[in-house]
Write a protein that holds these residues in place. Structure first.
Motif, PDB file in Angstrom:
ATOM      1  N   ASP A 182       0.850  -1.191   0.000  1.00  0.00           N
ATOM      2  CA  ASP A 182       0.000   0.000   0.000  1.00  0.00           C
ATOM      3  C   ASP A 182       0.884   1.240   0.000  1.00  0.00           C
ATOM      4  N   ALA A 183       0.743   2.058  -1.034  1.00  0.00           N
ATOM      5  CA  ALA A 183       1.597   3.245  -1.162  1.00  0.00           C
ATOM      6  C   ALA A 183       1.438   4.183   0.026  1.00  0.00           C
ATOM      7  N   ALA A 184       0.230   4.262   0.576  1.00  0.00           N
ATOM      8  CA  ALA A 184       0.002   5.145   1.722  1.00  0.00           C
ATOM      9  C   ALA A 184       0.771   4.665   2.939  1.00  0.00           C
ATOM     10  N   GLN A 185       0.789   3.362   3.143  1.00  0.00           N
ATOM     11  CA  GLN A 185       1.514   2.805   4.284  1.00  0.00           C
ATOM     12  C   GLN A 185       3.019   2.866   4.073  1.00  0.00           C
ATOM     13  N   ALA A 186       3.443   2.692   2.831  1.00  0.00           N
ATOM     14  CA  ALA A 186       4.874   2.639   2.533  1.00  0.00           C
ATOM     15  C   ALA A 186       5.558   3.981   2.722  1.00  0.00           C
ATOM     16  N   GLY A 187       4.784   5.054   2.886  1.00  0.00           N
ATOM     17  CA  GLY A 187       5.379   6.376   3.014  1.00  0.00           C
ATOM     18  C   GLY A 187       5.948   6.692   4.375  1.00  0.00           C
ATOM     19  N   SER A 188       5.627   5.884   5.389  1.00  0.00           N
ATOM     20  CA  SER A 188       6.122   6.169   6.727  1.00  0.00           C
ATOM     21  C   SER A 188       7.555   5.681   6.900  1.00  0.00           C
ATOM     22  N   ILE A 189       8.280   6.298   7.827  1.00  0.00           N
ATOM     23  CA  ILE A 189       9.659   5.883   8.104  1.00  0.00           C
ATOM     24  C   ILE A 189       9.697   4.437   8.576  1.00  0.00           C
ATOM     25  N   ASP A 190       8.769   4.052   9.442  1.00  0.00           N
ATOM     26  CA  ASP A 190       8.750   2.682   9.947  1.00  0.00           C
ATOM     27  C   ASP A 190       8.572   1.683   8.808  1.00  0.00           C
ATOM     28  N   ALA A 191       7.682   2.006   7.854  1.00  0.00           N
ATOM     29  CA  ALA A 191       7.468   1.115   6.722  1.00  0.00           C
ATOM     30  C   ALA A 191       8.736   1.012   5.870  1.00  0.00           C
ATOM     31  N   VAL A 192       9.398   2.135   5.669  1.00  0.00           N
ATOM     32  CA  VAL A 192      10.639   2.135   4.892  1.00  0.00           C
ATOM     33  C   VAL A 192      11.690   1.249   5.565  1.00  0.00           C
ATOM     34  N   LEU A 193      11.780   1.335   6.873  1.00  0.00           N
ATOM     35  CA  LEU A 193      12.738   0.499   7.601  1.00  0.00           C
ATOM     36  C   LEU A 193      12.389  -0.980   7.452  1.00  0.00           C
ATOM     37  N   HIS A 194      11.096  -1.290   7.443  1.00  0.00           N
ATOM     38  CA  HIS A 194      10.682  -2.682   7.234  1.00  0.00           C
ATOM     39  C   HIS A 194      11.037  -3.152   5.835  1.00  0.00           C
ATOM     40  N   ILE A 195      10.863  -2.275   4.841  1.00  0.00           N
ATOM     41  CA  ILE A 195      11.217  -2.633   3.474  1.00  0.00           C
ATOM     42  C   ILE A 195      12.720  -2.840   3.347  1.00  0.00           C
ATOM     43  N   ILE A 196      13.488  -2.023   4.050  1.00  0.00           N
ATOM     44  CA  ILE A 196      14.941  -2.180   4.033  1.00  0.00           C
ATOM     45  C   ILE A 196      15.330  -3.539   4.618  1.00  0.00           C
ATOM     46  N   GLU A 197      14.604  -3.992   5.642  1.00  0.00           N
ATOM     47  CA  GLU A 197      14.883  -5.305   6.213  1.00  0.00           C
ATOM     48  C   GLU A 197      14.662  -6.404   5.171  1.00  0.00           C
ATOM     49  N   LEU A 198      13.597  -6.278   4.390  1.00  0.00           N
ATOM     50  CA  LEU A 198      13.353  -7.244   3.318  1.00  0.00           C
ATOM     51  C   LEU A 198      14.439  -7.151   2.256  1.00  0.00           C
ATOM     52  N   ARG A 199      14.768  -5.935   1.900  1.00  0.00           N
ATOM     53  CA  ARG A 199      15.765  -5.721   0.856  1.00  0.00           C
ATOM     54  C   ARG A 199      17.137  -6.239   1.301  1.00  0.00           C
ATOM     55  N   ARG A 200      17.407  -6.175   2.609  1.00  0.00           N
ATOM     56  CA  ARG A 200      18.706  -6.634   3.107  1.00  0.00           C
ATOM     57  C   ARG A 200      18.965  -8.090   2.738  1.00  0.00           C
ATOM     58  N   ALA A 201      17.949  -8.934   2.904  1.00  0.00           N
ATOM     59  CA  ALA A 201      18.111 -10.352   2.579  1.00  0.00           C
ATOM     60  C   ALA A 201      18.372 -10.536   1.091  1.00  0.00           C
ATOM     61  N   LEU A 202      17.650  -9.778   0.261  1.00  0.00           N
ATOM     62  CA  LEU A 202      17.824  -9.893  -1.183  1.00  0.00           C
ATOM     63  C   LEU A 202      19.182  -9.354  -1.629  1.00  0.00           C
ATOM     64  N   GLU A 203      19.568  -8.206  -1.073  1.00  0.00           N
ATOM     65  CA  GLU A 203      20.859  -7.601  -1.435  1.00  0.00           C
ATOM     66  C   GLU A 203      22.012  -8.523  -1.056  1.00  0.00           C
ATOM     67  N   ALA A 204      21.916  -9.130   0.125  1.00  0.00           N
ATOM     68  CA  ALA A 204      22.994 -10.002   0.586  1.00  0.00           C
ATOM     69  C   ALA A 204      23.158 -11.212  -0.325  1.00  0.00           C
ATOM     70  N   GLU A 205      22.042 -11.852  -0.655  1.00  0.00           N
ATOM     71  CA  GLU A 205      22.117 -13.019  -1.531  1.00  0.00           C
ATOM     72  C   GLU A 205      22.530 -12.614  -2.937  1.00  0.00           C
ATOM     73  N   GLY A 206      22.035 -11.458  -3.394  1.00  0.00           N
ATOM     74  CA  GLY A 206      22.404 -10.989  -4.720  1.00  0.00           C
ATOM     75  C   GLY A 206      23.893 -10.714  -4.835  1.00  0.00           C
ATOM     76  N   ALA A 207      24.473 -10.104  -3.802  1.00  0.00           N
ATOM     77  CA  ALA A 207      25.906  -9.816  -3.813  1.00  0.00           C
ATOM     78  C   ALA A 207      26.722 -11.105  -3.804  1.00  0.00           C
ATOM     79  N   ALA A 208      26.262 -12.083  -3.012  1.00  0.00           N
ATOM     80  CA  ALA A 208      26.971 -13.366  -2.961  1.00  0.00           C
ATOM     81  C   ALA A 208      26.930 -14.067  -4.314  1.00  0.00           C
ATOM     82  N   LEU A 209      25.781 -14.070  -4.949  1.00  0.00           N
ATOM     83  CA  LEU A 209      25.657 -14.700  -6.264  1.00  0.00           C
ATOM     84  C   LEU A 209      26.464 -13.940  -7.314  1.00  0.00           C
ATOM     85  N   ALA A 210      26.477 -12.606  -7.201  1.00  0.00           N
ATOM     86  CA  ALA A 210      27.262 -11.804  -8.137  1.00  0.00           C
ATOM     87  C   ALA A 210      28.743 -12.149  -8.030  1.00  0.00           C
ATOM     88  N   ALA A 211      29.213 -12.356  -6.803  1.00  0.00           N
ATOM     89  CA  ALA A 211      30.615 -12.725  -6.600  1.00  0.00           C
ATOM     90  C   ALA A 211      30.930 -14.061  -7.267  1.00  0.00           C
TER      91      ALA A 211
END
Length: 238
Positions: free
Chosen positions: A86-115
């Motif tokens: 929900d775009a309305a919910q995603a606008g809050s700082i707390d929501a952004v931090l939650h999205i960053i937590e999700l992105r962290r798992a993807l970024e970590a695996e992506g970097a490992a696979l890239a290596a």
């Protein structure tokens, strides 16, 4: 088969949702021909225009498809739930931090696979993307577009197209957050230095094909990105 609906501003949306519910429940099966606009209009107690708008929405979402001279059919993909935030919910700082937590798992695996999988050409693109961040900032820009390009280049080097798509999906909700962190970095040299060092650590690990180091560097970067965002918010509030 369908309950009649009273007129309301979002009537077509309500019809579309009811049809979607019946598809999810298996009352309208994949590959099955939908009732005609006239029949649906009679059963819902609404105009054909409302039905047409509801069907248009379902077509846009890939739930139904029109076959020339035959009618509208439920697609084979119907019922597969697309990922949405929900775009309305995603606008809050707390929501952004939650999205960053999700992105962290993807970024970590992506970097490992890239290596493990990156080609020489992909390594050149990663280096160029990293250089473009500093160049943009030096020219007075915020580096947001270049930052996204950098992370996309690493994801692309993973060789996993679904990882690229997933990161692209989450990143669209983080552009403003990245802009906030860039603004913070403009005020705090320690933030800017940390980001440059974290980016370089990711790049060097990928260059040396060290999957473990790449994963750790990406995790560290995303942990710190969340911390800097939170600290920047507190500074602004103070």
């Amino acid at each position: 088969m369908f309950e009649r609906l009273d007129a309301a501003p979002s009537l077509s949306d309500r019809v579309a949702q009811t049809l979607m519910d019946k598809i999810d429940a298996g009352e309208l099966r994949r590959g099955e021909r939908m009732p005609s606009e006239t029949v649906l209009g009679q059963e819902f107690g609404v105009s054909r225009t409302v039905i047409r708008e509801a069907i248009s929405r379902l077509r846009h979402e890939g739930v139904v498809e029109a076959r020339q001279g035959s009618g509208v059919y439920v697609t084979q993909q119907a019922g597969l739930k697309p990922l949405r935030i929900d775009a309305a919910q995603a606008g809050s700082i707390d929501a952004v931090l939650h999205i960053i937590e999700l992105r962290r798992a993807l970024e970590a695996e992506g970097a490992a696979l890239a290596a493990q999988r990156r080609t020489d050409a992909e390594m050149i693109e990663i280096d160029a993307a990293l250089d473009s961040i500093d160049a943009a900032v030096a020219a007075g820009g915020d580096g947001v577009t270049e930052d996204l390009r950098f992370h996309h280049a690493i994801a692309a080097a993973s060789g996993n197209p679904f990882l690229v798509q997933a990161l692209g999906f989450f990143s669209q909700y983080l552009e403003e957050a990245i802009g906030v962190t860039r603004s913070n970095e403009a005020r705090r040299e320690d933030f800017a230095r940390q980001v440059r060092d974290e980016h370089r650590a990711m790049v060097e690990a990928i260059r040396h094909r060290d999957a473990l180091a790449a994963r750790n560097a990406a995790q560290t970067h995303m942990f710190n990105a969340a911390r800097r965002l939170a600290e920047g918010r507190d500074t602004v509030q103070d």
